[in-house]
Design a protein around this motif. Sequence first.
Motif, PDB file in Angstrom:
ATOM      1  N   UNK A 184    -109.502 -98.437  41.865  1.00  0.00           N
ATOM      2  CA  UNK A 184    -108.716 -99.531  42.461  1.00  0.00           C
ATOM      3  C   UNK A 184    -107.297 -99.608  41.899  1.00  0.00           C
ATOM      4  N   UNK A 241    -112.585-100.554  61.368  1.00  0.00           N
ATOM      5  CA  UNK A 241    -112.811-100.615  59.926  1.00  0.00           C
ATOM      6  C   UNK A 241    -111.525-100.333  59.151  1.00  0.00           C
ATOM      7  N   UNK A 262    -109.499-103.335  59.345  1.00  0.00           N
ATOM      8  CA  UNK A 262    -110.115-104.388  58.530  1.00  0.00           C
ATOM      9  C   UNK A 262    -109.768-104.183  57.063  1.00  0.00           C
ATOM     10  N   UNK A 288    -106.367-105.232  56.678  1.00  0.00           N
ATOM     11  CA  UNK A 288    -106.130-106.645  56.937  1.00  0.00           C
ATOM     12  C   UNK A 288    -106.664-107.540  55.840  1.00  0.00           C
ATOM     13  N   UNK A 289    -107.906-107.327  55.425  1.00  0.00           N
ATOM     14  CA  UNK A 289    -108.511-108.167  54.400  1.00  0.00           C
ATOM     15  C   UNK A 289    -109.623-107.362  53.740  1.00  0.00           C
ATOM     16  N   UNK A 318    -111.318-107.728  50.884  1.00  0.00           N
ATOM     17  CA  UNK A 318    -112.499-108.414  50.358  1.00  0.00           C
ATOM     18  C   UNK A 318    -113.459-108.738  51.488  1.00  0.00           C
ATOM     19  N   UNK A 319    -112.889-109.288  52.562  1.00  0.00           N
ATOM     20  CA  UNK A 319    -113.741-109.663  53.685  1.00  0.00           C
ATOM     21  C   UNK A 319    -114.437-108.430  54.266  1.00  0.00           C
ATOM     22  N   UNK A 320    -113.725-107.305  54.334  1.00  0.00           N
ATOM     23  CA  UNK A 320    -114.372-106.111  54.884  1.00  0.00           C
ATOM     24  C   UNK A 320    -115.534-105.699  54.013  1.00  0.00           C
ATOM     25  N   UNK A 364    -117.360-107.654  52.103  1.00  0.00           N
ATOM     26  CA  UNK A 364    -118.454-108.598  52.312  1.00  0.00           C
ATOM     27  C   UNK A 364    -119.150-108.308  53.640  1.00  0.00           C
ATOM     28  N   UNK A 365    -118.351-107.919  54.631  1.00  0.00           N
ATOM     29  CA  UNK A 365    -118.934-107.656  55.941  1.00  0.00           C
ATOM     30  C   UNK A 365    -119.771-106.379  55.930  1.00  0.00           C
ATOM     31  N   UNK A 366    -119.632-105.580  54.876  1.00  0.00           N
ATOM     32  CA  UNK A 366    -120.464-104.396  54.791  1.00  0.00           C
ATOM     33  C   UNK A 366    -119.744-103.093  55.074  1.00  0.00           C
ATOM     34  N   UNK A 367    -118.414-103.137  55.132  1.00  0.00           N
ATOM     35  CA  UNK A 367    -117.670-101.897  55.312  1.00  0.00           C
ATOM     36  C   UNK A 367    -117.665-101.143  53.990  1.00  0.00           C
ATOM     37  N   UNK A 368    -117.936 -99.839  54.063  1.00  0.00           N
ATOM     38  CA  UNK A 368    -117.901 -99.053  52.821  1.00  0.00           C
ATOM     39  C   UNK A 368    -116.457 -98.700  52.529  1.00  0.00           C
TER      40      UNK A 368
END
Lengths: 499, 325, 313, 321
Positions: free
Chosen positions: B114, B186, B189, B192-193, B195-197, B199-203
């Motif tokens: 990161x 994806x 996403x 765009x965001x 953290x939200x991605x 949480x939504x389950x995007x790897x």
Amino acid sequence: MSGPLVVVDALARSFAGVPAVREVSFTVGAGEIHALCGHNGAGKSTVVRMLSGQLAPDAGRIVLDGEAADLRSRQVAQRLGVALVDQELSVVPALTVLENMTLGDIDAPLVTRRRAAVRRCRELLDEMGLDRLRPGQLVATLSMGERQLVEIAKALSQRARVVILDEPTATLSEAESRRVFAAVRRVAARGCAVIFVSHRLPEVLELCDTVTVLRDGRRVVTAPAADLTVDRLIVHMLGETPHRLETSRRPDPDLTHALRIEHLRVPGRLADFTLTARAGRIYALAGQLGSGASDVLRALAGLHARATGSVQLRDRAVAFRSPVGAARAGIAFVSNDRKGEGLFLDKPVAGNLVATRLDRLGRGPLVAAGRERRTARSLAELAGLPPDRLADPVLTLSGGNQQKVFVGRSLGRPDVHVLLLDEPTRGVDIGGRAAIHRLLRDAAEAGLVVVFASTELEELLELGDVILTMRDGRVVDTYPGGADGAVLMRDMTEGKDAA
Amino acid sequence: MRAAIRQERLVPAAALLLVVVAFVLTPLGTGSPLTTFDVYNALQGFAQIGLLALAVGLTMIAGEFDLSVVGTYAVGGMIAVQAGQSSAVLGLLVAVAVGAAVGAVQGALIAWLRVPSVPVTLAAYIALLGLAYAISGGLSVTFTNRDATLWVDQTVAGVFSPRSLLTLAAFVLVAVVLGGTRLGAELRAIGGDRRASRVAGVRVERKLVLLFTTSGTLAALGGALLSFSFASANPDPGLRPLLIAAVAALLGGASLAGGRGTATGLLAGALSVALLAQIVAVAYLPDYSTQLFYAALLAVVVAIDSPGLRRALERVRARTRPVEA
Amino acid sequence: GGGSSGAGTAAGGGGTQGKTIAFVGYGDASPWGAAYNKTFKAELASSGVKINDLTSMDAGTQVQNFNQAVSQKPSLIVAALWDTTATVVPIQKAKQAGVPVLIVDGRPDPAVQDDVMSVLSDNVKLGEFAAQNIVEGLKAQGRESGKVIVLSGTKAMLVTQDRMSGFGKVMATAAQYQVIEDQDTNWDPTASGKVAQQLFAKHGCDGIQAAYGMADYMALPIVQAAKQAGCRVGGTDGLVVTGGNCFKAGIAAIKTGEMYGTATEDPVTIAKQTASYVTRYFKGENPPKSELVKEDRVTKATVAQFEEQCSQA
Amino acid sequence: MMSLLTAPPAAAVRARRARPGRLAVALAVLVVVLLPVAVTTERFLTLGNARAILASAALVGITAIGATLVMIAGSAVSMAASQTATVVAMVFLATLDRGLTVATLLALLTGVVVTAVQGLAVGYWEANPIVLTIAAGFAIGGGAIWFSGGTPVSAAAGGYEILNATPLGLPLAVYVLLVLAVLAEWILRRTTAGRQLYLVGENRAAARAAGLPVGRVTVVAWAFFGLCLAVTGVFLASFNTSATTNLAGTLTLDAIAAVLVGGTAIAGGKGSALRTLGGALLISVISDVLLLRGYETGVQILVKGLLVLAVVVLVHLRGRR
Ligand SMILES: Nc1ncnc2c1ncn2[C@@H]1O[C@H](COP(=O)(O)OP(=O)(O)OP(=O)(O)O)[C@@H](O)[C@H]1O
Ligand SMILES: Nc1ncnc2c1ncn2[C@@H]1O[C@H](COP(=O)(O)OP(=O)(O)OP(=O)(O)O)[C@@H](O)[C@H]1O
Ligand SMILES: [Mg+2]
Ligand SMILES: [Mg+2]
């Protein structure tokens, strides 16, 4: 299917050596709606994050449908049938509603089948009462409540066996919450296990079958909702009964210190707002999302560039179209978005407390270090913050204490005459809430004009000396001193016509 | 708010339209009519920066910025020439493999550790520049495979060359993948965001590694094709290709804030930039006028994308028309 | 048409009137290019030749523009090359299309040497001059031995390579003076200043007796770096510095004795010679296929003579 | 009384933090690796070499100090640094005939104004700084050629030699670098504007909602950056005695690298001018060692890039919570 669908067995997790969840166990059966309650920092979200694959437990295990589950990631959890509405709003504004609905969904086909997806999205939106939204619409164009509903609709639509909702209704109106409850009940009736986290205790008791209360990371009790009352829940949560605030109502007759707002308008949001707010009193704007209550505050704080009208404070015109102008006139604003628009999370508590008064802490352009330290310490005391945390980043504080920092930042400033607060206790537990209410009461007594907006009846009744109900960008009615909760609720949800 | 959705389509469409109109109107100024060769040459210019713009643009959509592409571009060209003296295809493959590896390593650092992408890719750019120098001794290397040189630039259907067609194909491929699969959403996403991605389950991590691998691959391919066309590889192309690629991506509707942009938009952006250079050539404008044009176009992009400016205008409007029903 | 001398045959002869030149030179952002372009255009201004400006600052754009020039079928393409190999194919295309090409400044790739006309700077000579300056300067100081550093232009360019070959040839005749460092500083004054600073630290003032900065704007930073490192410059025992591509500030430094010498390759001279070549070519006077510009060595002794010539850029 | 009460937990907090982080270990490793290589390099440990390291860090360092403020304020990086420094150098040389003082003031004014205008757009309009400065770079570069016709600018008169002086054996620019670093650190730590820079950089929306003067603070940072760029330009001019359009070379990226190696966060809100000074020196030491060890140019750049990468990753690992 014999045993419970979800077994949480002696789950534990600490952060930097400090335990957040200690040996918590409970079970949720198929078709059961199970509430997790507890004050801020009790460990609810930590449990949720372990259950949803966002966080690895230090000890203990999670059993799903009789099999021990190793929830290494969100994907694994989803594959095992765990759907989640996170405490933080987790839709992506840059995507459309439709794209958000399928984002990260392991069942979504790799190659998009657009027509079918649009149809399905349409159904889900309608079910949530979002018939005004288009699937192709960017989420950036949605209100906060609509975004939350989209996220809930998404979670409920997944083919899940376990649905977890962490404070799903925090930003929703009463009516919107109702729709969510109905949908949650439908999902439970389908045989899902539902885990529901909320600070709104009446709704917990209404919706849920069973309640587990956490305190300081430990499970205190698990009981059928039918056996509980709000008061008994509070006792479990806090270990004692909180004393109610007695309110003093001594208006400052001196109108020269008043905040006069005339014909405040914000195109598309606030139709017309006029109010003379006197020093020493607390004005409560009661309104659901989109009622314009929060827009009044934002406009006064200089955050609505398109606002028109006239605002005078202490008989001087306020340049209210920019935050700098508002601040210079003596208006301090506490946003409802603590993270995004409030605190400097990586900076220490002390730095946050003095952030808005650096220019008054020394001579000329210099900041006097000693004065800064003393100011921070006395503010911490005033706000009821632990003095030993002054050097820690605000990020490491619990939500309640973060909010105290946020409010405390505007206290004790001779140049601040008006305190505006949008949802002053959002996501704050009952203990923290009482402390913050005390702070606001004291501020008013000290001669400030206090105006706050809230969607919570209790808070409005408890704190407001004058309550203005709002709906569709207009004031519905004004209640100087005492009001009936039911009346307020009707004003906020239906306006006057229905009366 | 609503401007956001329109902008990623409006900016590239407007830019392309403007430049195409200007291009078509150049005969009015020069007096000599446009020829198919003018179009061919513009597309050659497009081939030169297109893949780089695509690489930079894709990383921008995901909210990252890959400065190292211009280093990979140089190394890719150098390797393609050195490994491709006997077989151009082999050279191309080796170059692309190296580019992919370089991208993957950076992607891994950015995703798993990161670390923000600007520091990582800046350092990688310096290192790659050094690598290009080291493997060439600092000298331009001549590509002796004449057949390959002639092949990549031969005229196809009057206006195309294999090089510009390959570049177009890359855009089409990316457009199909981004538009037709989950990947597109994806990527946006993640930009765009993040953290939200997550949480939504995007790897997110894997996608980032894939993304930087792609950008490394595209940059190396671009560099290789360019070297083939020039019959030489230059160890130091300077920063200019990167800046022009960034201009193309920005005109293509991508934003450094992430979450915005489409492959077709990037294509429009790259074509606009290439056409602009062609206009400058056809109209015999001085070389530096391209710089001034880029500056002007970017100024428009900046202005459209500045929330504070929009607010200031609204404030003025609210003040001048204080009361309205 | 005459033009038997040129590679192309179509355009030579018939006078200058109505002729067009596609000018694919260095862009104005290069100071050398700016001075060249200005002079070249001015020289031909009254001749009736139309010059289409396709100058540019990088190899990629130049290839594009060269191809563009070929497609326009001008009477002549005049080009100064950024990347010699990259322009091989365009030059061949020009030949196929029957468009004659005149290369100026640096020589073209050997593969197409016979396909073009040229007016070239004598880069080998320029390198020799630099070496002569150094050898002469060191001998004048009475040194039996000496160490020399070179901060060169971009090594990838033939111009640099040619100069280094001339430089090396002369240095080989004075074996007592030895080149100890040869760093590529990319025609970048800042880089050459920085590297010079480090080299003085590496070898110390005693370890370096002479320096060659391939252009005056690269030699002057060497002078400053030496001074800042506390080394003496010029005089009876100080550092002997030579430059190249003479220009105003360099001339000034030679006058004050900080630089021992430089060499020409000033843009104005070659621009005038190119213009004359073009005129002769169009008038059918069959100029020789390749002309070298006469380069000169500039030292304190001859500085007055070249001051004017070197102050244009 | 208060301190009595709070002493133990505070100590506990400190103890928790004092554990050597991954970075401390990693940086130690780096030093352990670098140090022997450095000291065993012939002539590394000489006064002359120390002087060379400082001198070669000076100009990039001065620009980097300014860039640090801009990065802390959340405006990321400027891609127009080298063009700005070049234009300043041209202004300086062209106006030297009016005297050194006037020329210097005009040069500084040029740098400050050109850069502060960009700061205005970033601060008040919230323009994207990278896009804006790419545009500015094109505009300044193209405009400079347009106006000057590309001719190099030579000194219109003497008088600049004093800027090349070497008091106590060190170039004047080194002293200026140190002064500017200390000044910047002082601004950042002690002045209201400096402290607000960190706040604006960390969370711009919060700073705005709190009524902090976001625009003004941003302009202050950019103006200071412009001053640093101008100082760099003036020294470049007097060092090279003439200004061509490529005068400032790779200054833009070199300065960014120094700021990043110094550990300033690209996203803003964190950083220090003194650590940028350290970053500039570290890069300078690395280049110096590689040069002294006789590596060829390509290997020098390659190893420098890899080391910068290593440092950036290490620094980042520490900054992470
Ligand atoms: N990532 C983290 N790092 C360190 N500490 C954390 C982290 N996440 C949570 N904590 C701490 O763990 C404790 C439990 O937090 P948690 O978020 O689970 O509380 P909660 O019950 O959900 O509270 P709230 O009602 O405010 O959402 C808190 O003290 C919190 O500060
Ligand atoms: N992000 C974090 N990093 C490190 N430690 C944390 C973090 N969050 C919380 N902690 C630690 O966890 C402990 C418990 O946190 P918590 O926020 O519940 O404290 P609190 O102030 O008692 O909360 P509240 O006021 O809501 O009761 C704290 O002492 C804190 O040091
Ligand atoms: Mg707590
Ligand atoms: Mg929680």
